[in-house]
Write an enzyme that holds these catalytic residues in place. Structure first.
Site, PDB file in Angstrom:
ATOM      1  N   HIS A  89      13.786   7.622   1.853  1.00  0.00           N
ATOM      2  CA  HIS A  89      11.347   6.482   1.536  1.00  0.00           C
ATOM      3  C   HIS A  89      12.400   5.428   2.204  1.00  0.00           C
ATOM      4  O   HIS A  89      11.671   4.413   1.677  1.00  0.00           O
ATOM      5  CB  HIS A  89      11.331   6.440  -0.271  1.00  0.00           C
ATOM      6  CG  HIS A  89      11.174   8.162  -1.059  1.00  0.00           C
ATOM      7  ND1 HIS A  89      10.315   7.650  -2.358  1.00  0.00           N
ATOM      8  CD2 HIS A  89      11.076   9.044  -0.401  1.00  0.00           C
ATOM      9  CE1 HIS A  89      10.069   8.962  -2.312  1.00  0.00           C
ATOM     10  NE2 HIS A  89      11.110  10.422  -1.024  1.00  0.00           N
TER      11      HIS A  89
ATOM     12  N   GLU B 207      -1.363  11.388   0.628  1.00  0.00           N
ATOM     13  CA  GLU B 207      -2.360  10.482   0.623  1.00  0.00           C
ATOM     14  C   GLU B 207      -3.026   9.987   2.619  1.00  0.00           C
ATOM     15  O   GLU B 207      -2.004  10.137   2.396  1.00  0.00           O
ATOM     16  CB  GLU B 207      -2.471   9.118  -0.134  1.00  0.00           C
ATOM     17  CG  GLU B 207      -2.452   9.743  -1.396  1.00  0.00           C
ATOM     18  CD  GLU B 207      -2.230   8.207  -2.471  1.00  0.00           C
ATOM     19  OE1 GLU B 207      -2.204   8.148  -3.447  1.00  0.00           O
ATOM     20  OE2 GLU B 207      -2.144   6.747  -1.860  1.00  0.00           O
TER      21      GLU B 207
ATOM     22  N   TYR C 143      -2.322   0.154  -3.293  1.00  0.00           N
ATOM     23  CA  TYR C 143      -2.421   1.281  -3.333  1.00  0.00           C
ATOM     24  C   TYR C 143      -2.615   2.202  -4.486  1.00  0.00           C
ATOM     25  O   TYR C 143      -2.292   3.691  -4.586  1.00  0.00           O
ATOM     26  CB  TYR C 143      -2.311   1.556  -2.191  1.00  0.00           C
ATOM     27  CG  TYR C 143      -3.267   1.102  -0.753  1.00  0.00           C
ATOM     28  CD1 TYR C 143      -4.300   1.872  -0.699  1.00  0.00           C
ATOM     29  CD2 TYR C 143      -3.174  -0.066  -0.859  1.00  0.00           C
ATOM     30  CE1 TYR C 143      -5.183   1.034   0.546  1.00  0.00           C
ATOM     31  CE2 TYR C 143      -3.999  -0.544  -0.092  1.00  0.00           C
ATOM     32  CZ  TYR C 143      -5.072  -0.170   1.118  1.00  0.00           C
ATOM     33  OH  TYR C 143      -5.838  -0.728   1.849  1.00  0.00           O
TER      34      TYR C 143
END
Length: 478
Positions: free
Chosen positions: A255, A350, A360
């Site tokens: 990530h 998304e 978000y």
């Protein structure tokens, strides 16, 4: 009131599914003899009786390998009789046979949604036909390991990063390695990642590289997402300077985010993933740059009008927050808006339109569930949270992103492209203004599409990781 049977198990396999679950501190709360309302829909019965163990999003629950089969007959048997030794209770006393059939048919809808991505075998032809256009692959570069990012010069010269730590210049289908790249931690999802060219490259020769930057500590090697600016001289990088370094460093190897894009004002946007620590990083605004998108000037300095300030009142690099692992960034040429895609957990990838200062949602809201089947949050929306323009269930693992402005592909002009790593195709999103109104799957089973770009010649270029890592140009077939 409903009666509950508490089964003390650490493994709850669900409706014929092999699944490790640690819900409710190792206990699986299961409804027993309470009868559902006569007017309850299958969706309501799933929410009331199944979601506690299997998650609120049925589509995400069905995205798995089925241990006891996934036909209508298999599902009805599992729901009615259960698998007691595996933690799956029987619902024969809870539902009628008709209700069990309706619930099974409801679950089958989610299974069919997942199966829609089970494409045919690996293509035997380099020609692909879509609803509106047929294209042929033109191989531009091969002999790559994991091509992660691409960038173009006005003359068509291409820079390609290889995640293992190499940078190549590609011209006339020949590649030349460029030396002088920074040391990278090429482990897990890390390595040499994105590349972007300065808008005024013709005069300053600057390119930008994002990468997983290692640092040795007494507890072992940690890493973070960093960006360097350097000049290209012949086949070497010179005058390298770190202009961005996300803090804190972390021991995880995933990530990193790491996409970059310049806007029309010359500001550089950088995406940074939350490094697998969703509970601490993406919603923290105090000296934490992980799980966010940043905006800096081309030299690394910070724009005065950035939306967040530090304790001394000075602007920070933060532009928005609550992001999980953003691996696609692109500027909409019609509106100038910044678009982003990010990996969700299991379900809930998304597409977002990024606005300054906005949240978000991750992990406060999500359309996905965790990889082990646990629910992360029971909310898909919440006050103060920006909703996605689009979400995918099942997860497609989105990667690079590009808007099409070219007349080379007239039926697709104005659409946005997103690569899929998991299902090995190119996702075409048709737009009506800022709304995604239709999607189409292109280049099915071409391989893990890591990046997609529109070149200065108007053609689409895709970087594919496997089974045969390469960069392709898409040529329309008349």
């Amino acid at each position: 009131m409903a009666k509950y049977l508490i089964i003390p198990v650490l493994v709850c396999t669900g409706i014929g599914v092999s699944l490790t679950l640690e819900a409710n501190d190792g206990y699986c709360a299961v409804t027993d003899v309470h009868q559902p309302s006569a007017t309850a829909t299958p969706a309501e019965n799933y929410a009331n009786y199944c979601s506690g163990c299997h998650g609120e999003k049925m589509d995400a629950f069905t995205d798995r390998q089925w241990k006891h089969g996934n036909s209508l007959k298999d599902l009805m048997k599992a729901i009615k009789n259960g698998y007691a030794n595996e933690g799956m209770p029987a619902f024969a006393k809870t539902f009628t046979d008709a209700e069990i059939k309706e619930l099974s048919e409801y679950i089958l809808k989610g299974i069919k949604n997942v199966e829609a991505y089970n494409f045919d075998a690996v293509p035997v032809s380099s020609t692909f036909t879509s609803e509106k256009l047929t294209v042929k692959l033109d191989t531009i570069a091969t002999g790559l390991d994991v091509p992660w990012g691409m960038a173009f010069l006005p003359d068509g010269t291409m820079f390609v990063t290889e995640r293992g730590g190499k940078l190549y210049r590609v011209k006339n289908k020949k590649k030349q390695e460029i030396t002088g790249v920074p040391e990278v931690l090429a482990e897990g999802q890390g390595g040499l990642l994105d590349v972007i060219v300065h808008p005024d490259f013709a005069n300053n020769s600057y390119i930008y590289l994002s990468y997983s930057k290692p640092k040795k500590t007494n507890q072992g090697t940690v890493a973070t997402t960093a960006v360097i600016r350097a000049k290209v001289e012949s086949n070497k990088l010179i005058d390298s300077k770190i202009i961005f370094e996300a803090l804190p460093y972390a021991p995880t190897r995933h990530h990193y985010g790491s996409r970059m894009v310049f806007d029309k004002n010359g500001y550089l946007f950088i995406s940074v993933g939350e490094r697998g620590n969703e509970r601490q990083n993406p919603q923290s605004l105090d000296d934490n740059q992980l799980g966010k998108i940043h905006r800096i000037k081309d030299d690394g300095s910070i724009p005065a009008d950035n939306p967040f300030k530090d304790k001394a009142g000075k602007p920070t690099t933060l532009y928005c927050y609550g992001n999980r692992n953003p691996q696609g960034l692109a500027i909409n040429p019609d509106t100038g808006a910044l678009w982003e895609n990010e990996h969700g957990p299991r379900g809930g990838d998304e597409v977002n339109i990024i606005e300054p200062g906005k949240n978000y949602g991750w992990p406060l809201t999500s359309y996905g569930i965790n990889y082990d089947g646990n629910t992360i949050t029971d909310k898909t929306t919440a006050p103060g949270i920006q909703n996605p323009e689009l979400y995918w269930i099942p997860s497609i693992a989105p990667s690079g992103m590009a808007f099409l402005t070219t007349d080379v592909y007239k039926p697709w002009k104005g659409a946005v492209l997103v690569g899929s790593l998991r299902f090995k195709y190119l996702n075409l999103c048709y737009l009506d203004g800022n709304k995604i109104v239709k999607q189409e799957k292109l280049l099915k089973n071409i391989g893990r599409v890591r990046d997609v770009r529109q070149g200065p010649d108007g053609f689409i270029y895709v970087a594919v990781e496997s089974p045969a890592a390469a960069v392709y140009r898409l040529v329309p077939v008349e």
